[in-house]
Design a protein around this motif. Structure first.
Motif, PDB file in Angstrom:
ATOM      1  N   ARG A 323       0.931  -1.164  -0.283  1.00 62.03           N
ATOM      2  CA  ARG A 323       0.024   0.220  -0.160  1.00 62.03           C
ATOM      3  C   ARG A 323       0.364   0.877   0.559  1.00 62.03           C
ATOM      4  NH1 ARG A 323      -2.315   1.801   4.821  1.00 62.03           N
ATOM      5  NH2 ARG A 323      -2.373  -0.568   6.097  1.00 62.03           N
ATOM      6  N   LEU A 324       1.816   1.742   0.506  1.00 63.75           N
ATOM      7  CA  LEU A 324       3.061   2.233   0.721  1.00 63.75           C
ATOM      8  C   LEU A 324       3.499   2.205   0.017  1.00 63.75           C
ATOM      9  CD1 LEU A 324       3.911   1.569   4.585  1.00 63.75           C
ATOM     10  CD2 LEU A 324       2.086   3.717   3.668  1.00 63.75           C
ATOM     11  N   LEU A 325       4.095   1.436  -0.959  1.00 65.34           N
ATOM     12  CA  LEU A 325       4.745   2.391  -2.360  1.00 65.34           C
ATOM     13  C   LEU A 325       3.929   2.098  -3.647  1.00 65.34           C
ATOM     14  CD1 LEU A 325       7.246  -1.537  -1.965  1.00 65.34           C
ATOM     15  CD2 LEU A 325       7.780   1.059  -2.028  1.00 65.34           C
ATOM     16  N   ASP A 326       2.171   1.517  -3.544  1.00 62.70           N
ATOM     17  CA  ASP A 326       1.137   2.095  -4.247  1.00 62.70           C
ATOM     18  C   ASP A 326       1.233   3.935  -3.882  1.00 62.70           C
ATOM     19  OD1 ASP A 326       0.965  -0.321  -5.298  1.00 62.70           O
ATOM     20  OD2 ASP A 326      -0.764  -0.334  -4.527  1.00 62.70           O
ATOM     21  N   ALA A 327       1.067   3.672  -2.917  1.00 68.43           N
ATOM     22  CA  ALA A 327       0.869   5.649  -3.154  1.00 68.43           C
ATOM     23  C   ALA A 327       2.378   5.553  -3.148  1.00 68.43           C
ATOM     24  CB  ALA A 327       0.945   5.574  -1.617  1.00 68.43           C
ATOM     25  N   ILE A 328       3.606   5.855  -2.787  1.00 67.14           N
ATOM     26  CA  ILE A 328       4.251   6.179  -3.784  1.00 67.14           C
ATOM     27  C   ILE A 328       4.101   6.988  -5.480  1.00 67.14           C
ATOM     28  CG2 ILE A 328       7.330   6.772  -3.858  1.00 67.14           C
ATOM     29  CD1 ILE A 328       6.587   5.131  -1.117  1.00 67.14           C
ATOM     30  N   ALA A 329       4.015   5.452  -5.814  1.00 68.89           N
ATOM     31  CA  ALA A 329       3.576   5.244  -7.082  1.00 68.89           C
ATOM     32  C   ALA A 329       2.557   6.336  -7.739  1.00 68.89           C
ATOM     33  CB  ALA A 329       3.848   4.064  -8.036  1.00 68.89           C
ATOM     34  N   LEU A 330       1.684   6.836  -6.666  1.00 70.02           N
ATOM     35  CA  LEU A 330       0.536   7.449  -7.192  1.00 70.02           C
ATOM     36  C   LEU A 330       0.804   8.675  -6.894  1.00 70.02           C
ATOM     37  CD1 LEU A 330      -2.965   4.897  -6.392  1.00 70.02           C
ATOM     38  CD2 LEU A 330      -1.587   5.519  -8.422  1.00 70.02           C
ATOM     39  N   VAL A 331       1.857   9.378  -6.357  1.00 72.93           N
ATOM     40  CA  VAL A 331       1.361   9.918  -6.684  1.00 72.93           C
ATOM     41  C   VAL A 331       2.411  11.043  -7.538  1.00 72.93           C
ATOM     42  CG1 VAL A 331       3.258  12.424  -4.991  1.00 72.93           C
ATOM     43  CG2 VAL A 331       2.016  10.401  -3.557  1.00 72.93           C
ATOM     44  N   PRO A 332       1.776  12.131  -8.203  1.00 75.71           N
ATOM     45  CA  PRO A 332       2.439  12.823  -9.699  1.00 75.71           C
ATOM     46  C   PRO A 332       3.565  13.524  -9.472  1.00 75.71           C
ATOM     47  CG  PRO A 332       0.342  13.698  -9.137  1.00 75.71           C
ATOM     48  CD  PRO A 332       0.482  12.608  -7.428  1.00 75.71           C
ATOM     49  N   THR A 333       4.570  14.436 -10.120  1.00 76.32           N
ATOM     50  CA  THR A 333       5.503  14.735  -9.763  1.00 76.32           C
ATOM     51  C   THR A 333       5.864  14.752 -10.805  1.00 76.32           C
ATOM     52  OG1 THR A 333       6.531  13.641  -7.813  1.00 76.32           O
ATOM     53  CG2 THR A 333       8.072  14.404  -9.361  1.00 76.32           C
ATOM     54  N   GLY A 334       5.914  16.056 -10.926  1.00 77.36           N
ATOM     55  CA  GLY A 334       6.027  16.484 -12.924  1.00 77.36           C
ATOM     56  C   GLY A 334       5.480  17.973 -13.391  1.00 77.36           C
ATOM     57  N   PRO A 335       6.068  18.329 -14.708  1.00 76.20           N
ATOM     58  CA  PRO A 335       4.890  19.384 -15.035  1.00 76.20           C
ATOM     59  C   PRO A 335       3.984  18.766 -15.670  1.00 76.20           C
ATOM     60  CG  PRO A 335       7.489  18.826 -16.262  1.00 76.20           C
ATOM     61  CD  PRO A 335       6.978  18.301 -15.134  1.00 76.20           C
ATOM     62  N   LEU A 336       2.569  19.986 -15.267  1.00 77.53           N
ATOM     63  CA  LEU A 336       1.693  19.044 -15.666  1.00 77.53           C
ATOM     64  C   LEU A 336       0.760  20.032 -16.282  1.00 77.53           C
ATOM     65  CD1 LEU A 336       0.178  18.724 -11.960  1.00 77.53           C
ATOM     66  CD2 LEU A 336       1.416  17.120 -13.692  1.00 77.53           C
ATOM     67  N   ALA A 337       0.773  21.186 -16.898  1.00 75.44           N
ATOM     68  CA  ALA A 337       0.549  22.152 -17.703  1.00 75.44           C
ATOM     69  C   ALA A 337       1.993  23.505 -18.117  1.00 75.44           C
ATOM     70  CB  ALA A 337      -0.482  22.290 -17.453  1.00 75.44           C
ATOM     71  N   LEU A 338       1.676  23.239 -19.719  1.00 70.99           N
ATOM     72  CA  LEU A 338       2.131  24.740 -20.032  1.00 70.99           C
ATOM     73  C   LEU A 338       1.481  25.874 -20.015  1.00 70.99           C
ATOM     74  CD1 LEU A 338       4.319  22.591 -23.341  1.00 70.99           C
ATOM     75  CD2 LEU A 338       5.166  23.172 -20.799  1.00 70.99           C
ATOM     76  N   SER A 339       2.513  26.889 -19.794  1.00 70.57           N
ATOM     77  CA  SER A 339       1.680  28.289 -19.927  1.00 70.57           C
ATOM     78  C   SER A 339       1.385  28.720 -21.967  1.00 70.57           C
ATOM     79  CB  SER A 339       2.527  29.462 -19.318  1.00 70.57           C
ATOM     80  OG  SER A 339       2.025  30.494 -19.740  1.00 70.57           O
ATOM     81  N   PRO A 340      -0.510  29.478 -21.342  1.00 72.15           N
ATOM     82  CA  PRO A 340      -1.090  29.792 -23.104  1.00 72.15           C
ATOM     83  C   PRO A 340      -0.039  31.251 -22.845  1.00 72.15           C
ATOM     84  CG  PRO A 340      -2.492  29.753 -20.899  1.00 72.15           C
ATOM     85  CD  PRO A 340      -1.094  28.939 -20.659  1.00 72.15           C
ATOM     86  N   ASP A 341       0.282  31.414 -21.537  1.00 71.07           N
ATOM     87  CA  ASP A 341       0.555  32.886 -22.260  1.00 71.07           C
ATOM     88  C   ASP A 341       2.426  33.366 -22.552  1.00 71.07           C
ATOM     89  OD1 ASP A 341      -2.059  34.094 -21.710  1.00 71.07           O
ATOM     90  OD2 ASP A 341      -1.116  33.025 -19.305  1.00 71.07           O
ATOM     91  N   PHE A 342       2.777  32.472 -22.418  1.00 70.22           N
ATOM     92  CA  PHE A 342       4.374  32.439 -22.526  1.00 70.22           C
ATOM     93  C   PHE A 342       4.735  31.040 -22.867  1.00 70.22           C
ATOM     94  CE2 PHE A 342       3.970  35.374 -18.949  1.00 70.22           C
ATOM     95  CZ  PHE A 342       4.352  36.177 -19.573  1.00 70.22           C
ATOM     96  N   ASP A 343       6.207  31.427 -24.420  1.00 67.05           N
ATOM     97  CA  ASP A 343       6.247  29.887 -24.856  1.00 67.05           C
ATOM     98  C   ASP A 343       7.376  29.167 -23.740  1.00 67.05           C
ATOM     99  OD1 ASP A 343       4.850  30.380 -27.054  1.00 67.05           O
ATOM    100  OD2 ASP A 343       6.869  31.357 -27.917  1.00 67.05           O
TER     101      ASP A 343
END
Length: 490
Positions: A323-343
């Motif tokens: 259960r603990l290892l599953d939780a670590i795997a499920l926690v997201p890490t990294g970019p999720l969306a890019l800005s629509p205003d700046f490249d």
């Protein structure tokens, strides 16, 4: 002022670098800035400058205008006194104790085995050097030096708004040369806390320690899109993949040192049946090979090692370990969306910055960011779902909202014109995927015209932190000229 060392010999502006070096000899970890506060207060007292301080320990030093500029608007110069105190485990140096050894590498200044403290020592050094130079014209100045910026902008959040008396604020905490920053991301801290049962180790079990190290780490906002490995996630992946072929009990899981730094190191202790030791080592090795390949281009130094550990406490049960290892795997890490205003700018991200074992509890601490305040609730909902599925609880701390750009800002217009006059080319106007104190200060002091800029600082929040020497001089020239421009009569 400190005596100039060989690493700084010949560098200009000399007064700036002397103040910067002095700061490297002062302990200034977040929430432990008292030696730095005393340093700047003493400096102000020696010059007869007024000092104000609020209950949050933020300091303002009031500087009168130079002759003929008394009627100019007050300009607040702002930076933070604290630094991230990361160090290589084998280094004899430690920023938390005021031991930073400067190293000059061509056009770069770095530190030997630790963070450099350019984030945000450049701001404090620049303020002090500017005030000392009587040849520089300026209107009334307020030097706002905040505390605990690196732990959720605590100083700015505790700021007494009456400390800020001017209508213009120049934040000196940006890290990209040639750019004027007019916006930043807001952030929210979350803690997933999972309590799980332990059971006695199987008879003859072997305690093994699995260690992840060698990643480059870095700032979890500015560096989140660089593809760096996250040691907590890497360790979780290796153990979870190994659990598919070998049964073991997780005893402890630790990783990361700073909430806003990508973890470079993580370590877990596992209880493995003696008959399964070689199979466990082989399974972790196979996972490590795949992980190294995944980061071959972006973080090639990451490594995973298995060694014998001292006899540990009882492991979590097999069900709890899964259960603990599953939780670590499920926690997201990294970019999720890019800005629509700046490249090429990340708009929304999250980073699993710390993992901590205390008794029967595993805590996973994430820092989520977005310049779009409406995007963060979905990220927090995901983390809440992870906590619920793992049988844990989620704590949420909203730190501050984003700083929205004002492209019609008079201060921005003055900075653009000044930059082009000095350097011949127009600056890049942008926002950053990181927290700037302007977001909080602007919410407390309405109507402030704000701008942020600084020299080129790379790999902040890691022992690879470095500042570009030529861009420090450009930063200095822009600061001096802009302060002059903002105080010119008529």
């Amino acid at each position: 002022m400190a005596t100039e060392t060989s690493a700084l010999t010949g560098l200009e502006p000399r007064a700036f670098w002397a103040h910067f070096e002095a700061l490297t000899r002062i302990a200034r970890p977040s929430r432990g800035e008292e030696p730095a506060i005393e340093h700047v207060r003493r400096w102000a007292d020696e010059r007869g400058l007024g000092v104000r301080q609020d209950e949050g320990r933020n300091v303002v030093i009031d500087v009168p205008a130079t002759p003929g500029r008394e009627d100019a608007p007050t300009v607040t110069l702002q930076g933070h006194l604290d630094i991230v105190c990361e160090r290589d485990p084998a280094s004899p140096n430690d920023p938390a104790e005021g031991r930073i050894a400067l190293v000059r590498d061509g056009d770069w200044l770095t530190a030997d085995g630790t963070t450099l403290g350019a984030d945000d020592g450049v701001a404090i050094a620049a303020m002090m050097a500017l005030v000392e130079d009587e040849s520089l014209a300026h209107g009334p100045l307020a030097l706002l030096m905040t505390v605990a910026e690196e732990v959720g902008l605590e100083g700015a959040n505790a700021l007494d708004p009456s400390l800020v008396t001017g209508s213009i604020l120049l934040n000196l905490d940006s890290e990209e040369d040639g750019k004027l920053t007019v916006g930043c991301a807001g952030s929210t801290d979350t803690w997933i806390r999972i309590d799980a049962p332990r059971e006695p180790a199987v008879e003859g079990a072997v305690p093994l320690v699995v260690t992840v190290r060698g990643g480059q780490g870095g700032h979890s906002g500015m560096g989140i899109g660089l593809g760096r490995s996250n040691a907590v996630k890497v360790l979780g992946r290796a153990l979870r993949e190994a659990s598919g072929t070998v049964r073991f009990g997780l005893v402890s899981f630790q990783g990361g040192k700073s909430r806003n730094a990508i973890p470079r190191d993580a370590v877990a202790i596992c209880s493995v049946a003696s008959d399964d030791e070689q199979a466990f080592r082989a399974a972790v090795s196979a996972s490590a090979e795949a992980i190294r390949d995944a980061f071959a281009k972006t973080d090639p130094g990451v490594s995973i090692a298995v060694d014998t550990a001292d006899a540990p406490a009882a492991p979590w049960s097999a069900e709890a370990t899964a259960r603990l290892l599953d939780a670590i795997a499920l926690v997201p890490t990294g970019p999720l969306a890019l800005s629509p205003d700046f490249d090429d700018l990340v708009e929304t991200s999250t980073s699993l910055g710390e993992a901590l074992t205390e008794g029967d509890r595993l805590t996973l601490h994430s820092l989520s960011r977005s310049s779009n305040d409406s995007a963060l609730p979905e990220v927090i909902s995901t983390l809440d779902a992870v906590a619920r599925l793992a049988g844990g609880e989620l704590e949420v701390k909203v730190n501050y909202g984003g700083w929205r750009p004002d492209m019609d800002s008079p201060t921005l217009a003055a900075a653009r014109a000044t930059f082009e006059r000095l350097f011949g080319d127009p600056p890049v106007v942008t926002a950053v995927h990181a927290g700037l104190e302007t977001a909080v200060i602007g919410s407390k002091v309405h109507g402030l015209d704000m701008l942020s800029f600084g020299p080129q600082i790379e790999f902040p929040h890691s022992p690879d932190e470095r500042v570009s020497i030529p861009t420090v001089e450009r930063f200095w020239r822009l600061l001096v000229a802009l302060v002059d421009e903002l105080s010119r009569p008529g």
